[in-house]
Design a protein around this motif. Structure first.
Motif, PDB file in Angstrom:
ATOM      1  N   ASP A   1       0.824  -1.211   0.000  1.00 34.86           N
ATOM      2  CA  ASP A   1       0.000   0.000   0.000  1.00 34.86           C
ATOM      3  C   ASP A   1       0.855   1.256   0.000  1.00 34.86           C
ATOM      4  O   ASP A   1       0.533   2.236  -0.686  1.00 34.86           O
ATOM      5  CB  ASP A   1      -0.920   0.007   1.226  1.00 34.86           C
ATOM      6  CG  ASP A   1      -2.240  -0.696   0.973  1.00 34.86           C
ATOM      7  OD1 ASP A   1      -2.342  -1.399  -0.055  1.00 34.86           O
ATOM      8  OD2 ASP A   1      -3.165  -0.552   1.795  1.00 34.86           O
TER       9      ASP A   1
ATOM     10  N   PHE B   1      -2.437   4.307   1.839  1.00 31.99           N
ATOM     11  CA  PHE B   1      -2.609   4.445   0.393  1.00 31.99           C
ATOM     12  C   PHE B   1      -3.595   5.552   0.066  1.00 31.99           C
ATOM     13  O   PHE B   1      -3.336   6.415  -0.768  1.00 31.99           O
ATOM     14  CB  PHE B   1      -3.077   3.125  -0.228  1.00 31.99           C
ATOM     15  CG  PHE B   1      -3.517   3.271  -1.666  1.00 31.99           C
ATOM     16  CD1 PHE B   1      -2.593   3.545  -2.651  1.00 31.99           C
ATOM     17  CD2 PHE B   1      -4.856   3.183  -2.008  1.00 31.99           C
ATOM     18  CE1 PHE B   1      -2.993   3.715  -3.977  1.00 31.99           C
ATOM     19  CE2 PHE B   1      -5.261   3.343  -3.315  1.00 31.99           C
ATOM     20  CZ  PHE B   1      -4.332   3.613  -4.304  1.00 31.99           C
TER      21      PHE B   1
ATOM     22  N   GLY C   1      -2.038   8.861  -1.206  1.00 31.43           N
ATOM     23  CA  GLY C   1      -2.239   8.834  -2.652  1.00 31.43           C
ATOM     24  C   GLY C   1      -3.346   9.737  -3.134  1.00 31.43           C
ATOM     25  O   GLY C   1      -3.292  10.255  -4.262  1.00 31.43           O
TER      26      GLY C   1
ATOM     27  N   TRP D   1       2.248   1.613  -3.451  1.00 32.54           N
ATOM     28  CA  TRP D   1       1.211   2.036  -4.399  1.00 32.54           C
ATOM     29  C   TRP D   1       0.919   3.533  -4.259  1.00 32.54           C
ATOM     30  O   TRP D   1       0.688   4.223  -5.256  1.00 32.54           O
ATOM     31  CB  TRP D   1      -0.065   1.230  -4.174  1.00 32.54           C
ATOM     32  CG  TRP D   1       0.052  -0.211  -4.574  1.00 32.54           C
ATOM     33  CD1 TRP D   1       1.014  -0.765  -5.378  1.00 32.54           C
ATOM     34  CD2 TRP D   1      -0.810  -1.277  -4.183  1.00 32.54           C
ATOM     35  NE1 TRP D   1       0.804  -2.123  -5.499  1.00 32.54           N
ATOM     36  CE2 TRP D   1      -0.303  -2.457  -4.780  1.00 32.54           C
ATOM     37  CE3 TRP D   1      -1.944  -1.354  -3.385  1.00 32.54           C
ATOM     38  CZ2 TRP D   1      -0.916  -3.698  -4.604  1.00 32.54           C
ATOM     39  CZ3 TRP D   1      -2.546  -2.599  -3.201  1.00 32.54           C
ATOM     40  CH2 TRP D   1      -2.042  -3.747  -3.817  1.00 32.54           C
ATOM     41  N   ALA D   2       0.918   4.037  -3.035  1.00 37.54           N
ATOM     42  CA  ALA D   2       0.717   5.470  -2.839  1.00 37.54           C
ATOM     43  C   ALA D   2       1.839   6.256  -3.500  1.00 37.54           C
ATOM     44  O   ALA D   2       1.603   7.285  -4.156  1.00 37.54           O
ATOM     45  CB  ALA D   2       0.629   5.800  -1.351  1.00 37.54           C
TER      46      ALA D   2
ATOM     47  N   GLU E   1      -7.756   7.545 -10.257  1.00 37.96           N
ATOM     48  CA  GLU E   1      -6.564   6.821 -10.697  1.00 37.96           C
ATOM     49  C   GLU E   1      -6.203   7.096 -12.148  1.00 37.96           C
ATOM     50  O   GLU E   1      -5.407   6.364 -12.747  1.00 37.96           O
ATOM     51  CB  GLU E   1      -6.714   5.304 -10.470  1.00 37.96           C
ATOM     52  CG  GLU E   1      -6.967   4.939  -9.014  1.00 37.96           C
ATOM     53  CD  GLU E   1      -7.216   3.457  -8.800  1.00 37.96           C
ATOM     54  OE1 GLU E   1      -7.124   2.679  -9.776  1.00 37.96           O
ATOM     55  OE2 GLU E   1      -7.523   3.064  -7.651  1.00 37.96           O
TER      56      GLU E   1
ATOM     57  N   HIS F   1      -7.465   0.773   3.341  1.00 39.22           N
ATOM     58  CA  HIS F   1      -6.103   0.982   2.831  1.00 39.22           C
ATOM     59  C   HIS F   1      -5.631   2.332   3.360  1.00 39.22           C
ATOM     60  O   HIS F   1      -5.532   3.305   2.611  1.00 39.22           O
ATOM     61  CB  HIS F   1      -6.066   0.953   1.308  1.00 39.22           C
ATOM     62  CG  HIS F   1      -6.478  -0.358   0.705  1.00 39.22           C
ATOM     63  ND1 HIS F   1      -5.630  -1.449   0.647  1.00 39.22           N
ATOM     64  CD2 HIS F   1      -7.649  -0.753   0.149  1.00 39.22           C
ATOM     65  CE1 HIS F   1      -6.264  -2.462   0.070  1.00 39.22           C
ATOM     66  NE2 HIS F   1      -7.492  -2.073  -0.237  1.00 39.22           N
TER      67      HIS F   1
END
Length: 487
Positions: free
Chosen positions: A110, A162, A166, A113-114, A469, A159
């Motif tokens: 996570d 993230f 993010g 991904w961020a 995204e 999450h």
């Protein structure tokens, strides 16, 4: 600076408002529990209306100078957020594993991904551009994209880092400032992020608040200076946000909400691949099924039901449950006692409605403490039963066999949600036909669960409004201004 070995119970957690760490003006804190031990994890600030007002005012002041920076300069500043995450990856992963119950291996992913998502939006910064339009022969007509001002980002528990890290990148790069509302159940990594961002961002550009019971969230949504709201969470809360926002003013609200997502398996699919995809798509591993995109309804052709379920049962019973901080753990506890009780109530109701438990179906007996629920697969389920129509948000996979393709499509589209769908077949025409027919915003063909940065993620029907995204997420935090130069 705290390190990865600090006990959250020993840390003084504070709100970030205007570049300062503050105790809540309410004077109140609330307790969060460790999901694997049920013991006190931390005492967290319980922000009230006055704290929200202070955070929004600080963001409003900071936005005047932030918006005037060149977009590449804003992107350069936001890249420093990714650097903060990289430098403190293990600390954030450990905080989220302890706070959410998700395995630390998943929480490390996570954080990465961020970082990836932040860097993607920074790379796209120069795409915040307008157009020239030949609206007349003799004049110049062009558009520019301008920020809204103060953006409210309200993120969920599943999450934590993230979403907290993010999801602030796009509004910041677009020239907005942000008030981030941490999730009630898992606030620690967002609050820690706020502490570290003081070192890399101007005061007031990002403000972080926490609070339980909806007071802080409602105050943020209804604040007159907040014109843009982005929420991720349940359908019920999303609808309350829409109502509260509408009553307070005209606001742009985007929502990424729940799902009761279908995985459709045609008779030509490979049972081994399908079983692996079903377990992956249910997100048993990593988040205990607490994911809006989980393909929690397995719509399998009746000719494959036996072979597929045999393989799924073996794979599910092989999942390693344990301490979230153990790197060997694949599945931890649910996030809270209310979530634990809710999931078990759904399973018991399904039994009462005639469902058969293929595997799982209750608490994990070998754990005397913690909110552990067995990964569960249910068969003989009526399509009209709540377990087949409502989002459980837990480790429960419902199996619904079908005979004709029309029946599979009707089953897939029969629920109120439309977030994701997964289709398994080796027939190219059938794959594209089914992808066209399913009412879902994010569709995998012979795959499940994975996100691909740059592809718009979001749902249809009750699963939300807007996409994230992708480049459109970045642009969604701007407003179009048309300029006419009369020559």
């Amino acid at each position: 600076m705290a390190n990865a070995d600090v006990n959250p119970a020993d840390h003084q957690w504070r709100l970030l408002i205007g570049g300062e760490l503050r105790d809540p003006r309410t004077g109140r804190c609330y307790e969060t529990q460790n999901p694997s031990t049920e013991e006190l994890l931390a005492e967290v600030p319980d922000a009230g209306t006055a704290d929200v007002d202070a955070a929004v005012n600080a963001a409003s002041v900071a936005q005047e100078s932030w918006r005037r920076l060149a977009v590449r300069d804003r992107a350069r500043a936001v890249r420093a957020v990714a650097d903060v995450l990289a430098d403190n990856l293990e600390e954030f992963a450990r905080l989220d594993a302890a706070d959410s119950g998700c395995p630390i291996s998943a929480m490390r992913n996570d954080v990465q991904w961020a970082i990836d998502l932040i860097e993607l939006f920074c790379d796209w910064a120069i795409e915040l551009k307008g157009q020239t339009v030949p609206a007349s022969a003799e004049n110049l007509h062009y558009t520019v994209l301008e920020p809204y001002g103060v953006v409210a980002r309200i993120v969920p528990f599943n999450h934590p880092i993230f979403f907290a890290a993010g999801k602030i990148a796009a509004p910041l790069i677009a020239g907005n400032t942000v008030v981030l509302k941490a999730p009630d159940q898992t606030p620690l990594s967002a609050l820690r992020l706020g502490e570290l961002l003081r070192e890399v961002l101007p005061a007031g550009v990002v403000n972080v608040i926490s609070g339980v019971g909806g007071v802080a969230g409602a105050a943020l949504v209804s604040h007159p200076r907040v014109r843009r709201i982005a929420f991720i969470g349940s359908e019920q809360t999303g609808r309350r946000i829409q109502q509260t926002a509408a009553e307070a003013g005209v606001k742009h609200v985007t929502l990424e909400l729940g799902g009761k997502n279908a995985m459709i398996v045609r008779p030509d699919a490979d049972p081994d691949e399908v079983a692996a995809g079903a377990v992956q798509g249910m997100n048993f591993i990593g988040s205990q099924g607490q994911s809006c995109g989980s393909t929690s309804r397995l719509l399998v052709h009746e000719s494959l039901e036996g072979p597929v379920l045999e393989r799924i049962r073996a794979a599910v019973e092989d999942i390693r449950l344990g301490d979230p901080l153990d790197p060997e753990t694949q599945m931890g506890p649910l996030v809270s006692r209310p979530q634990y009780e809710r999931v078990l109530a759904y399973i018991e109701a399904a039994r009462a409605d005639g469902a058969t438990v293929l595997t799982g179906g209750g608490p994990v007996a070998r754990f005397s403490r913690g909110w552990y629920v067995e990964p569960t697969v249910l068969t003989n389920v009526s399509p009209a039963a709540p377990i087949a129509r409502e989002e459980v948000f837990g480790p429960v996979l419902t199996v619904l066999p079908w005979r004709e393709e029309k029946e599979a499509i009707e089953l897939a589209n029969s629920v109120d949600y439309g977030l994701t769908a997964s289709i398994w077949t080796n027939d190219l025409r059938a794959a594209h036909r089914l992808a066209r027919e399913v009412e879902a915003g994010y569709v995998w063909l012979n795959g499940s669960s994975r996100h691909f940065w740059g592809m718009p993620f979001g749902g249809m029907k009750a699963s939300g409004v807007g996409r994230e995204e992708d480049l459109e997420e970045l642009r969604s935090f701007t407003q179009v201004k048309s300029v006419h130069v009369l020559l």
